[in-house]
Design a protein around this motif. Structure first.
Motif, mmCIF file in Angstrom:
data_model
loop_
_atom_site.group_PDB
_atom_site.id
_atom_site.type_symbol
_atom_site.label_atom_id
_atom_site.label_comp_id
_atom_site.label_asym_id
_atom_site.label_seq_id
_atom_site.Cartn_x
_atom_site.Cartn_y
_atom_site.Cartn_z
ATOM 1 N N LEU A 1 0.855 -1.225 0.064
ATOM 2 C CA LEU A 1 -0.061 0.078 -0.208
ATOM 3 C C LEU A 1 0.994 1.433 -0.032
ATOM 4 C CD1 LEU A 1 -3.108 1.163 0.192
ATOM 5 C CD2 LEU A 1 -2.507 1.210 2.591
ATOM 6 N N ALA A 2 1.733 1.303 0.709
ATOM 7 C CA ALA A 2 2.902 2.607 0.900
ATOM 8 C C ALA A 2 3.367 2.847 -0.419
ATOM 9 C CB ALA A 2 3.683 2.632 2.170
ATOM 10 N N ASP A 3 3.755 1.832 -1.088
ATOM 11 C CA ASP A 3 4.526 1.853 -2.363
ATOM 12 C C ASP A 3 3.565 2.380 -3.311
ATOM 13 O OD1 ASP A 3 6.213 0.413 -0.727
ATOM 14 O OD2 ASP A 3 6.266 -1.336 -1.939
ATOM 15 N N ASP A 4 2.394 2.043 -3.425
ATOM 16 C CA ASP A 4 1.459 2.612 -4.367
ATOM 17 C C ASP A 4 1.306 3.872 -4.099
ATOM 18 O OD1 ASP A 4 1.308 0.179 -5.738
ATOM 19 O OD2 ASP A 4 -0.505 -0.385 -5.026
ATOM 20 N N PHE A 5 1.114 4.259 -2.907
ATOM 21 C CA PHE A 5 0.874 5.755 -2.360
ATOM 22 C C PHE A 5 1.897 6.557 -3.022
ATOM 23 C CE2 PHE A 5 0.995 9.281 0.677
ATOM 24 C CZ PHE A 5 -0.237 9.718 0.423
ATOM 25 N N PHE A 6 3.128 5.986 -2.680
ATOM 26 C CA PHE A 6 4.276 6.826 -3.054
ATOM 27 C C PHE A 6 4.434 7.077 -4.493
ATOM 28 C CE2 PHE A 6 8.484 7.044 -4.760
ATOM 29 C CZ PHE A 6 9.060 8.133 -3.916
ATOM 30 N N LEU A 7 4.193 5.977 -5.228
ATOM 31 C CA LEU A 7 3.968 6.155 -6.755
ATOM 32 C C LEU A 7 2.843 7.292 -7.330
ATOM 33 C CD1 LEU A 7 4.629 2.358 -7.746
ATOM 34 C CD2 LEU A 7 6.319 4.365 -7.788
ATOM 35 N N ASN B 1 -11.704 -3.053 -3.869
ATOM 36 C CA ASN B 1 -11.693 -3.772 -2.677
ATOM 37 C C ASN B 1 -11.198 -2.867 -1.518
ATOM 38 O OD1 ASN B 1 -8.797 -3.415 -3.207
ATOM 39 N ND2 ASN B 1 -8.697 -5.077 -4.519
ATOM 40 N N PRO B 2 -10.916 -3.428 -0.345
ATOM 41 C CA PRO B 2 -10.385 -2.809 0.690
ATOM 42 C C PRO B 2 -9.170 -2.084 0.496
ATOM 43 C CG PRO B 2 -11.690 -4.703 1.479
ATOM 44 C CD PRO B 2 -11.409 -4.908 0.065
ATOM 45 N N TYR B 3 -8.109 -2.978 -0.122
ATOM 46 C CA TYR B 3 -7.011 -2.103 -0.422
ATOM 47 C C TYR B 3 -7.039 -0.958 -1.196
ATOM 48 C CZ TYR B 3 -1.987 -2.007 -2.195
ATOM 49 O OH TYR B 3 -0.889 -1.681 -2.634
ATOM 50 N N ASP B 4 -7.779 -1.067 -2.248
ATOM 51 C CA ASP B 4 -7.894 0.269 -2.971
ATOM 52 C C ASP B 4 -8.806 1.367 -2.336
ATOM 53 O OD1 ASP B 4 -6.170 -0.258 -5.031
ATOM 54 O OD2 ASP B 4 -7.525 -1.074 -6.448
ATOM 55 N N MET B 5 -9.909 0.715 -1.788
ATOM 56 C CA MET B 5 -10.362 1.630 -0.831
ATOM 57 C C MET B 5 -9.590 2.694 0.139
ATOM 58 S SD MET B 5 -13.956 -0.215 0.673
ATOM 59 C CE MET B 5 -15.422 0.101 -0.224
ATOM 60 N N LEU B 6 -8.836 2.113 0.796
ATOM 61 C CA LEU B 6 -7.527 2.995 1.754
ATOM 62 C C LEU B 6 -6.891 3.597 0.742
ATOM 63 C CD1 LEU B 6 -6.999 3.505 4.524
ATOM 64 C CD2 LEU B 6 -5.416 1.378 4.533
ATOM 65 N N LEU B 7 -6.468 3.014 -0.249
ATOM 66 C CA LEU B 7 -5.368 3.881 -0.926
ATOM 67 C C LEU B 7 -6.132 5.238 -1.655
ATOM 68 C CD1 LEU B 7 -2.775 4.075 -2.677
ATOM 69 C CD2 LEU B 7 -3.746 2.678 -4.379
ATOM 70 N N ALA B 8 -7.466 4.913 -2.144
ATOM 71 C CA ALA B 8 -8.328 6.093 -2.441
ATOM 72 C C ALA B 8 -8.282 7.118 -1.273
ATOM 73 C CB ALA B 8 -9.360 5.667 -3.004
ATOM 74 N N ALA B 9 -8.755 6.865 -0.184
ATOM 75 C CA ALA B 9 -8.785 7.411 0.925
ATOM 76 C C ALA B 9 -7.782 8.236 1.519
ATOM 77 C CB ALA B 9 -9.476 6.585 2.151
ATOM 78 N N LEU B 10 -6.744 7.837 1.495
ATOM 79 C CA LEU B 10 -5.642 8.487 1.713
ATOM 80 C C LEU B 10 -5.019 9.380 0.633
ATOM 81 C CD1 LEU B 10 -3.354 5.250 3.171
ATOM 82 C CD2 LEU B 10 -4.409 6.970 4.365
ATOM 83 N N VAL B 11 -5.147 9.242 -0.708
ATOM 84 C CA VAL B 11 -4.897 10.197 -1.703
ATOM 85 C C VAL B 11 -5.930 11.332 -1.476
ATOM 86 C CG1 VAL B 11 -5.216 10.581 -4.127
ATOM 87 C CG2 VAL B 11 -4.196 8.460 -3.160
ATOM 88 N N ASP B 12 -7.123 11.161 -0.983
ATOM 89 C CA ASP B 12 -8.176 11.855 -0.897
ATOM 90 C C ASP B 12 -7.875 12.963 0.329
ATOM 91 O OD1 ASP B 12 -10.719 13.305 -2.021
ATOM 92 O OD2 ASP B 12 -11.193 12.655 0.136
ATOM 93 N N ALA B 13 -7.480 12.163 1.496
ATOM 94 C CA ALA B 13 -6.996 12.711 2.604
ATOM 95 C C ALA B 13 -5.944 13.905 2.542
ATOM 96 C CB ALA B 13 -6.627 11.495 3.885
ATOM 97 N N CYS B 14 -5.155 13.522 1.522
ATOM 98 C CA CYS B 14 -3.683 14.473 1.510
ATOM 99 C C CYS B 14 -4.125 15.494 0.072
ATOM 100 C CB CYS B 14 -2.515 13.525 0.862
ATOM 101 S SG CYS B 14 -2.102 12.728 2.278
#
Length: 210
Positions: free
Chosen positions: A2-8, A146-159
């Protein structure tokens, strides 16, 4: 991970090699993603403002296992914001080190180090842009996440990076509507974590602008 995808998503690894987000917000987002990796693997959970250890079993990944050990060894610290602040101090070297280690990134160090940030470039275009592309297509086409991409989307939005992911202004209203639906449907631990990241990033924005 997850953190790798967020970084990219938040670092322009296929262009300038520079971050797309101010550094404090970026490191807090990465910290949230690192905690999120443990939540998704059922090693910890988030209930309200509390981080709770569920399982000490290692994930067999150096960065995640190091964070899990820190949490297990610090039972007196349960506040999510405390852990976000702590992990933000190391999240950038932890995640870039992981990506460098598996050969997905290369680092260019400036000749004059003072006031300059290392630049990170992807070694392959496809894997570097896939997290952003996947998220954009899911939001614009209103695909289930899926839950993984839900959280990725939420973190992107949070930032505050949703509009960076959805570059076409004509697609943004639909993407924001789907993002709202995604946030509303998230499992509670993921929702609580993303809300704390959003609040921490918001506080960092106020500090950054003053």
């Amino acid at each position: 991970m997850l953190a790798d995808d967020f970084f990219l998503i938040v670092w322009d690894t296929t262009g300038t090699g520079k971050p797309r987000l101010y550094l404090q917000g970026l490191t807090l987002g990465l910290a949230g993603a690192l905690l999120g990796e443990l939540v998704l693997e059922n090693r910890v959970t988030v209930r309200g403002a509390r981080l709770q250890l569920l399982d000490r079993l290692p994930l067999r990944e150096r960065v995640a296992d190091g964070i899990l050990a820190d949490i297990a060894n610090s039972p007196q610290h349960t506040d999510v914001r405390t852990w976000l602040a702590y992990l933000a101090q190391r999240s950038l070297p932890d995640v870039t080190g992981r990506l460098l280690g598996i050969g997905l990134l290369e680092c260019v160090t400036p000749k004059v180090l003072k006031h300059k940030q290392n630049r990170y470039f992807a070694t392959e275009f496809g894997p570097a842009v896939w997290p952003s592309t996947r998220l954009r297509l899911s939001l614009v086409r209103r695909r289930p996440l899926n839950p993984y991409d839900m959280l990725l989307a939420a973190l992107v939005d949070a930032c505050g990076m949703t509009d960076t992911v959805v570059e076409d202004t004509g697609h943004r209203p639909e993407a924001h509507r789907h993002m709202a639906a995604v946030l509303a449907a998230m499992p509670q631990p993921l929702s609580d974590l993303s809300r704390h990241v959003s609040a921490a990033v918001g506080d960092a924005v106020l500090t950054y602008r003053t």
